[in-house]
Design a protein around this motif. Structure first.
Motif, mmCIF file in Angstrom:
data_model
loop_
_atom_site.group_PDB
_atom_site.id
_atom_site.type_symbol
_atom_site.label_atom_id
_atom_site.label_comp_id
_atom_site.label_asym_id
_atom_site.label_seq_id
_atom_site.Cartn_x
_atom_site.Cartn_y
_atom_site.Cartn_z
ATOM 1 N N LEU A 1 0.850 -1.192 0.000
ATOM 2 C CA LEU A 1 0.000 0.000 0.000
ATOM 3 C C LEU A 1 0.885 1.241 0.000
ATOM 4 O O LEU A 1 2.018 1.200 0.509
ATOM 5 N N PRO A 2 0.415 2.355 -0.549
ATOM 6 C CA PRO A 2 1.215 3.582 -0.509
ATOM 7 C C PRO A 2 1.488 4.000 0.933
ATOM 8 O O PRO A 2 0.568 4.214 1.718
ATOM 9 N N GLY A 3 2.770 4.058 1.297
ATOM 10 C CA GLY A 3 3.151 4.441 2.641
ATOM 11 C C GLY A 3 3.256 5.940 2.822
ATOM 12 O O GLY A 3 2.989 6.727 1.903
ATOM 13 N N ARG A 4 3.642 6.319 4.013
ATOM 14 C CA ARG A 4 3.792 7.757 4.297
ATOM 15 C C ARG A 4 4.899 8.380 3.456
ATOM 16 O O ARG A 4 4.885 9.581 3.179
ATOM 17 N N ASP A 5 5.882 7.551 3.066
ATOM 18 C CA ASP A 5 6.969 8.060 2.236
ATOM 19 C C ASP A 5 6.646 7.992 0.743
ATOM 20 O O ASP A 5 7.476 8.332 -0.094
ATOM 21 N N GLY A 6 5.429 7.553 0.422
ATOM 22 C CA GLY A 6 5.006 7.486 -0.969
ATOM 23 C C GLY A 6 5.459 6.243 -1.710
ATOM 24 O O GLY A 6 5.129 6.064 -2.886
ATOM 25 N N VAL A 7 6.214 5.365 -1.042
ATOM 26 C CA VAL A 7 6.704 4.144 -1.680
ATOM 27 C C VAL A 7 5.608 3.082 -1.667
ATOM 28 O O VAL A 7 4.959 2.843 -0.650
ATOM 29 N N HIS A 8 5.387 2.454 -2.824
ATOM 30 C CA HIS A 8 4.383 1.392 -2.954
ATOM 31 C C HIS A 8 5.126 0.067 -3.114
ATOM 32 O O HIS A 8 5.708 -0.202 -4.154
ATOM 33 N N HIS A 9 5.109 -0.760 -2.080
ATOM 34 C CA HIS A 9 5.837 -2.022 -2.114
ATOM 35 C C HIS A 9 5.111 -3.051 -2.990
ATOM 36 O O HIS A 9 3.882 -3.064 -3.056
ATOM 37 N N PRO A 10 5.858 -3.929 -3.648
ATOM 38 C CA PRO A 10 5.221 -4.984 -4.456
ATOM 39 C C PRO A 10 4.590 -6.044 -3.557
ATOM 40 O O PRO A 10 5.061 -6.308 -2.455
ATOM 41 N N ASP A 11 3.520 -6.643 -4.067
ATOM 42 C CA ASP A 11 2.852 -7.699 -3.309
ATOM 43 C C ASP A 11 3.784 -8.908 -3.187
ATOM 44 O O ASP A 11 4.618 -9.172 -4.048
ATOM 45 N N ARG A 12 3.593 -9.665 -2.080
ATOM 46 C CA ARG A 12 4.476 -10.799 -1.837
ATOM 47 C C ARG A 12 3.702 -11.918 -1.149
ATOM 48 O O ARG A 12 2.972 -11.665 -0.184
ATOM 49 N N MET A 13 3.838 -13.132 -1.656
ATOM 50 C CA MET A 13 3.239 -14.291 -1.001
ATOM 51 C C MET A 13 4.262 -14.901 -0.049
ATOM 52 O O MET A 13 5.322 -15.354 -0.471
ATOM 53 N N LEU A 14 3.936 -14.934 1.236
ATOM 54 C CA LEU A 14 4.853 -15.465 2.234
ATOM 55 C C LEU A 14 4.697 -16.966 2.418
ATOM 56 O O LEU A 14 5.677 -17.693 2.564
#
Length: 418
Positions: A337-350
């Motif tokens: 999700l878009p964080g406070r720093d504006g970085v959008h992390h890629p989805d990951r299956m754990l």
């Protein structure tokens, strides 16, 4: 007859291989982030010995940090506010405190004999609340393992979920049977508060960062999550949902995540319900071959019903950059999700769901072909020669057995005598 037997053997082989190689059942029931957001934990069932497992991963890398066997079938999970422990609750009523680094047991709490479906720590980290199907919510002293307080809803009001307000003053529990509604208690005075009639009696349930707002299924309203102001006992917002199974607020209270029976995780604005994101990683994957075999099994009334991949738990990371989910399919996901720093992390299956072995189709058709070939061989070797063999009726004379025929006007196999 031989072809019929071969077809039956072929069908039996396909069905046997389908049952023998089907992935084991493994559902993941709870997921939670550490207070710093650098770790995420989940519990799942389906170990070979009938137990479950606690999993802990590093959020930044997705690397597994620890895993440990959990007795029986783990249903609930909670991370201690200081990050020094993880609590798990099981089907047999077991509540354990575990080391998040090694997974080892630090302490056990004995007070429930029925499934523990809800766990939560008070903000100070000194008290653990456990709610079970026996209708009791017990407050445990984390340091000593002693019972501090208990609230009883009655045997006909099992607790399916619980939540604690962010200031640690109000406990909310959601039951399944009995009078229904959401039960509320003041944790400072141990007195019950006036229950709200605006919320349904079953899970999910969650407090917004503002302690006065509680989210749960709407009472009498199909397909929605109601946000209720407990001070005024009024609905402040209704978020659309179909078959919600889990709910969580973002750290700032602006967003609400809902896991449902439709095999999806939906993120919406808490006020107004506008959709922000939809994640479908828990959906059934296309499986044409498996579907064909199940259709074949249905013809002989051996097909199993399709399992619905309900999303049993959702949780936001403390910084709001990640959303974790787990469900009936056994998978654990991290959604960016878009964080406070504006970085959008890629989805990951754990934790991947159990999958069908890649060798299964070759194995099935090899066995089926072998069964068909064996049946055809038996048909030609045993049945065909039997049709050419002359059978002698009972009581026939010996000359018939020797190939001779006697009597006037009949021929013999021997040459005429001179």
């Amino acid at each position: 007859m031989g072809l019929t037997f071969g077809a039956a053997a072929c069908l039996a082989t396909l069905i046997w291989a389908e049952f023998a190689a089907r992935p084991g059942r493994r559902a993941a029931y709870a997921v939670a982030f550490s207070p710093r957001g650098d770790r995420v934990a989940a519990v799942s069932e389906g170990e070979p010995d009938g137990t479950g497992r606690l999993w802990i991963w590093d959020v930044a890398t997705g690397r597994r940090v620890a895993s440990a066997i959990v007795p029986d079938r783990p249903l609930s999970l909670a991370y201690a506010p200081g990050g020094s422990a993880v609590a798990t609750g099981g089907w047999d009523g077991t509540v354990q405190l575990r080391d998040p680094t090694t997974g080892g047991v630090l302490r056990s709490f004995d007070g429930h004999s029925t499934p523990v479906r809800g766990l939560a720590f008070l903000p100070d980290g000194d008290t653990l609340v456990a709610g079970a199907s026996d209708g009791r919510a017990i407050l445990w002293d984390v340091a000593t393992g002693r019972e501090r307080m208990r609230f009883d809803r009655g045997h006909r009001s099992p607790i399916n979920g619980l939540a604690i307000s962010h200031d640690g003053r109000v406990l909310a529990v959601a039951g399944g049977l009995g009078a229904g509604g959401v039960g509320l208690w003041d944790l400072e005075t141990a007195r019950p508060l006036r229950p709200t009639s605006l919320l349904a009696h079953d899970e999910p349930i969650a407090f917004a960062p503002d302690r006065a707002v509680l989210a749960s299924r709407a009472s009498g309203r199909a397909g929605g999550i109601s946000l209720v102001d407990l001070d005024g006992d009024r609905v402040v917002s209704t978020v659309p949902s179909r078959g919600a199974r889990s709910v969580a607020f973002s750290p700032d209270g602006r967003l609400i995540a809902i896991g449902d029976d439709e095999e999806t995780v939906t993120v919406r604005e808490a006020m107004g319900g506008r959709p922000v994101a939809v994640f479908g990683g828990h959906r059934h994957r296309p499986d044409p071959y498996g579907d064909a075999v199940r259709n074949l099994m249905a013809e002989v009334d051996l097909a199993e019903p399709r399992v619905q991949n309900s999303v049993w738990a959702v949780s936001f990371s403390p910084d709001g950059a990640w959303l974790a989910s787990c469900g009936q399919d056994g998978a654990v996901w991290l959604w960016g999700l878009p964080g406070r720093d504006g970085v959008h992390h890629p989805d990951r299956m754990l934790l991947p769901r159990p999958s069908r072995p890649v060798w299964l189709p070759i194995f099935q058709f090899s066995l089926a072909f072998a069964a068909l070939a064996l049946s055809a061989s038996a048909f030609f070797v045993m049945v065909k020669p039997g049709k050419l063999r002359r059978r002698t009726p009972p009581g026939a004379p010996d000359d018939v057995l020797s190939g001779r025929r006697s009597g006037e006007g009949r021929h013999s196999t021997h040459p005429p005598s001179r």
